[in-house]
Design an enzyme around this catalytic site. Structure first.
Site, PDB file in Angstrom:
ATOM      1  N   SER A 187       0.836  -1.202   0.000  1.00 37.97           N
ATOM      2  CA  SER A 187       0.000   0.000   0.000  1.00 37.97           C
ATOM      3  C   SER A 187       0.876   1.259   0.000  1.00 37.97           C
ATOM      4  O   SER A 187       1.747   1.410  -0.843  1.00 37.97           O
ATOM      5  CB  SER A 187      -0.924  -0.069   1.223  1.00 37.97           C
ATOM      6  OG  SER A 187      -1.846   0.972   1.209  1.00 37.97           O
ATOM      7  N   ARG A 239     -11.137   6.622  11.000  1.00 39.58           N
ATOM      8  CA  ARG A 239     -10.732   5.222  10.960  1.00 39.58           C
ATOM      9  C   ARG A 239     -11.829   4.342  10.371  1.00 39.58           C
ATOM     10  O   ARG A 239     -11.564   3.409   9.617  1.00 39.58           O
ATOM     11  CB  ARG A 239     -10.375   4.762  12.376  1.00 39.58           C
ATOM     12  CG  ARG A 239      -9.927   3.321  12.465  1.00 39.58           C
ATOM     13  CD  ARG A 239      -8.740   3.058  11.581  1.00 39.58           C
ATOM     14  NE  ARG A 239      -8.180   1.728  11.808  1.00 39.58           N
ATOM     15  CZ  ARG A 239      -7.231   1.212  11.073  1.00 39.58           C
ATOM     16  NH1 ARG A 239      -6.724   1.901  10.064  1.00 39.58           N
ATOM     17  NH2 ARG A 239      -6.764   0.014  11.329  1.00 39.58           N
ATOM     18  N   ASP A 286      -9.091  -6.202  -4.242  1.00 35.77           N
ATOM     19  CA  ASP A 286      -8.679  -4.904  -3.699  1.00 35.77           C
ATOM     20  C   ASP A 286      -9.300  -3.806  -4.568  1.00 35.77           C
ATOM     21  O   ASP A 286      -8.897  -3.617  -5.713  1.00 35.77           O
ATOM     22  CB  ASP A 286      -7.150  -4.830  -3.723  1.00 35.77           C
ATOM     23  CG  ASP A 286      -6.618  -3.543  -3.098  1.00 35.77           C
ATOM     24  OD1 ASP A 286      -7.416  -2.645  -2.783  1.00 35.77           O
ATOM     25  OD2 ASP A 286      -5.390  -3.459  -2.930  1.00 35.77           O
ATOM     26  N   HIS A 318      -8.132  -4.919   0.091  1.00 37.05           N
ATOM     27  CA  HIS A 318      -6.813  -4.292   0.244  1.00 37.05           C
ATOM     28  C   HIS A 318      -6.008  -4.903   1.391  1.00 37.05           C
ATOM     29  O   HIS A 318      -4.781  -5.011   1.322  1.00 37.05           O
ATOM     30  CB  HIS A 318      -7.020  -2.796   0.485  1.00 37.05           C
ATOM     31  CG  HIS A 318      -5.770  -1.988   0.457  1.00 37.05           C
ATOM     32  ND1 HIS A 318      -4.946  -1.945  -0.644  1.00 37.05           N
ATOM     33  CD2 HIS A 318      -5.170  -1.206   1.397  1.00 37.05           C
ATOM     34  CE1 HIS A 318      -3.916  -1.138  -0.383  1.00 37.05           C
ATOM     35  NE2 HIS A 318      -4.023  -0.694   0.845  1.00 37.05           N
ATOM     36  N   ASP A 319      -6.709  -5.303   2.431  1.00 36.00           N
ATOM     37  CA  ASP A 319      -6.063  -5.881   3.611  1.00 36.00           C
ATOM     38  C   ASP A 319      -5.293  -7.159   3.313  1.00 36.00           C
ATOM     39  O   ASP A 319      -4.469  -7.585   4.114  1.00 36.00           O
ATOM     40  CB  ASP A 319      -7.134  -6.211   4.669  1.00 36.00           C
ATOM     41  CG  ASP A 319      -7.062  -5.268   5.850  1.00 36.00           C
ATOM     42  OD1 ASP A 319      -6.208  -4.366   5.826  1.00 36.00           O
ATOM     43  OD2 ASP A 319      -7.850  -5.438   6.799  1.00 36.00           O
TER      44      ASP A 319
END
Lengths: 205, 371
Positions: B146, B216, B311, B344-345
């Protein structure tokens, strides 16, 4: 598109392909499998090469082989590659398994200055004989049963040449092999594997 | 077991914005041993909320395991038996490096809102000084996921001769309008929190925790795929029945609130603001008329570029843009697209295909570096 392509041993068409590749040229190998051909060309012709491959295990094998590889689906074309960015684009024993053979041939000549394609010749007499006997052929070059074959566009040497002439594709050179040996007479009957080197025909003035 | 260290720098650092930081410190950790010809060093760059603590644990807090511990360690894909691995907290961070919550020596008060805006280029410049201090002339590899991967890319542009390999995982060559939009929502949540006080909340004894919580939550949504959320939470209820109120009805709400609470306890809002800006500004093609290929003209490194199919924050298409630019420059590059459901994680998670690939790539690096 891992059609038994480059499974770690050198196939007969590799030497034929290497013979046409100029030293220190750039090569894009479509459906490169584990990267054996690129490794071979790197060692024998000092090429700068990249492979395109869809299969995870083959991509991993390329990394282990020290070969550059871009994971992707050939059926989606070569949009990640610039026009005329390679000296040669190779499609080794994969054309017959492509859904869109015509598009990939056109893409090869867009991205590469020249193309090299190899495919099993369906016109080989043993294949004809099997069909005459009423069976789909299974052989060294056509190792699949009708129900599990990835091959959807099988053709003969005569079919391919007509395909090229109708699309203004200039055949530079042809090698037809049977059990790794060149065949000169009656190639469409006596040749098991066809290896073609082609380019775009010069435009008419 | 690892120990964090602090490297102090007194030579002023001119930032891309024009601001100058006269002196600063970077928190870092190392794992493994630097070999005699100093050829086996690997720099790990962190993304949004992580730190220099990439692997292992601390003696005083064995539960505090490094954020990329599944990737880095003895016998792991980045094998610390062979490589000397460095984790560093970036400038502007809140885990020990100089950042907005540090004291500005010129005023004797916390930097707060006056801490300059920083860029990926600035981080790389500071990391390069750390490398110099540690006596590393060339990294075997610089690696990140990332925003961390953006730093790997920037290394190949800023210091082409100082790394042999760049590992660029779940990356994009710049942020899309949608990416920037999410960041702006996060920033506005923080800045409009009454406890923010223009970034000088330390002096007011407050923390813009409400804003940071919302920031967040927004961010977290973008890290997960729709499918992953559906399979993890679906429409499951928190308490088994609906209450027709604004309490947490659904499990996903409970999860987001929990993540937000946890994050807003330990993370600094000013750092968060600056990191999102660094993301927004990253765009190596910008100085080359939008031509990414030209940005890599001096690049010498070999690349492993990895993306994950689900992602949507930094989609595989964005990685393919990077790959194309590298191909245009005839860089040595391997690109893999990992089919993973986690969005994405995924770059942080255990995935056999992904880890096997990184292992194989580091075997190649090890062979080259003679380790």
């Amino acid at each position: 598109m891992n059609n038994g392509n480059g499974m770690g041993r050198h196939r007969p068409d590799f030497a034929a392909i290497a013979g046409w590749i100029k030293l220190e040229s750039s090569v894009l190998d479509l459906g490169c499998g584990d990267g054996t051909l690129l490794r071979y060309l790197k060692d024998t012709r000092r090429i700068t090469g990249y492979g395109v491959e869809i299969d995870d295990a083959s991509v991993l094998a390329c990394v282990k082989n020290g070969v550059n590889v871009v994971q992707g689906d050939l059926e989606r074309g070569l949009s990640g590659f610039e026009d005329n960015s390679f000296d040669y684009v190779v499609l080794s024993q994969t054309l017959q398994a492509m859904k869109n053979s015509e598009v990939i041939m056109r893409e090869m000549l867009r991205v590469g200055r020249e193309g090299i394609v190899t495919f099993p010749n369906f016109g080989y007499w043993k294949n004809r004989l099997e069909v005459l006997r009423g069976r789909m052929p299974v052989s060294e070059n056509l190792p699949y049963e009708w129900f599990d074959t990835p091959n959807v566009h099988l053709c003969t040497v005569a079919d391919f040449e007509r395909f090229c002439s109708e699309r203004n594709i200039r055949v530079v050179e042809r090698k037809v092999l049977t059990r790794g040996r060149p065949v000169s007479a009656l190639p469409n009957l006596l040749g098991a594997l066809a290896v073609y080197h082609f380019g775009a025909a010069p435009r008419a003035q | 077991m690892v120990t964090a260290r602090l490297a102090r720098f007194t030579e002023p650092l001119r930032l891309k914005s024009g601001a100058v930081i006269n002196e600063y410190a970077l928190a870092y950790e190392t794992y493994g041993t630097l070999n005699s010809d100093r050829s086996n060093a690997v720099l790990i760059c962190h993304a949004l909320n992580a730190s220099h603590h990439v692997a292992g644990w601390y003696a005083e807090d064995p539960k505090d395991i490094g954020w990329w511990d599944n990737m880095i360690g003895p016998g792991k894909p980045v094998d610390t038996n062979r490589f000397f691995v460095i984790g560093v907290n970036n400038l502007g961070g809140c885990h020990g490096s100089t950042g907005p919550c540090s004291i500005n020596p010129q005023t004797g008060r916390p930097w707060g809102g006056s801490f300059p805006v920083i860029t990926v280029e600035d981080w790389v410049a500071a990391q390069a000084r750390l490398a110099e201090k540690l006596g590393i002339g060339q990294f075997a590899a610089v690696m990140g996921g990332s925003l961390g991967a953006m730093q790997s890319l920037q290394w190949t542009i800023s210091h082409p001769e100082k790394l042999r390999h760049a590992l660029v995982i779940a990356c994009a060559p710049n942020l899309s309008a949608q990416n920037i939009a999410f960041n702006e929502v996060a920033r506005q949540a923080i800045i409009t929190d009454p406890d923010f006080h223009g970034g000088n909340y330390y002096e007011h004894g407050t923390k813009p925790q409400r804003g940071l919580r919302v920031a967040r939550m927004v961010g977290h949504i973008t890290y997960l795929s729709d499918d992953e959320m559906a399979s993890k939470f679906g429409r499951q209820l928190k308490n088994g029945k609906l209450t027709y109120s604004f309490d947490t009805e659904f499990q996903i709400e409970s999860y987001l609130r929990y993540q937000a609470d946890k994050f807003s306890e330990y993370f600094d809002a000013n750092t968060y603001l600056r990191i999102t800006k660094a993301l927004d500004y990253f765009d190596p093609a910008f100085e080359h008329g939008g031509n990414l290929s030209r940005a890599f003209a001096r690049t010498q490194a070999s690349f492993l570029v990895v993306s994950f199919t689900t992602d949507w924050r930094f989609s595989p298409e964005r990685s393919r843009e990077i790959v194309k630019a590298l191909l245009d420059n005839r860089c040595r590059v391997t690109y893999a697209e990992i089919e993973a459901p986690h969005g994405h994680d995924a770059f942080l998670l255990d995935d056999e295909r992904y880890h096997r690939l990184v292992t194989a790539y580091f075997d190649r690096i090890a062979a080259e570096c003679g380790t």
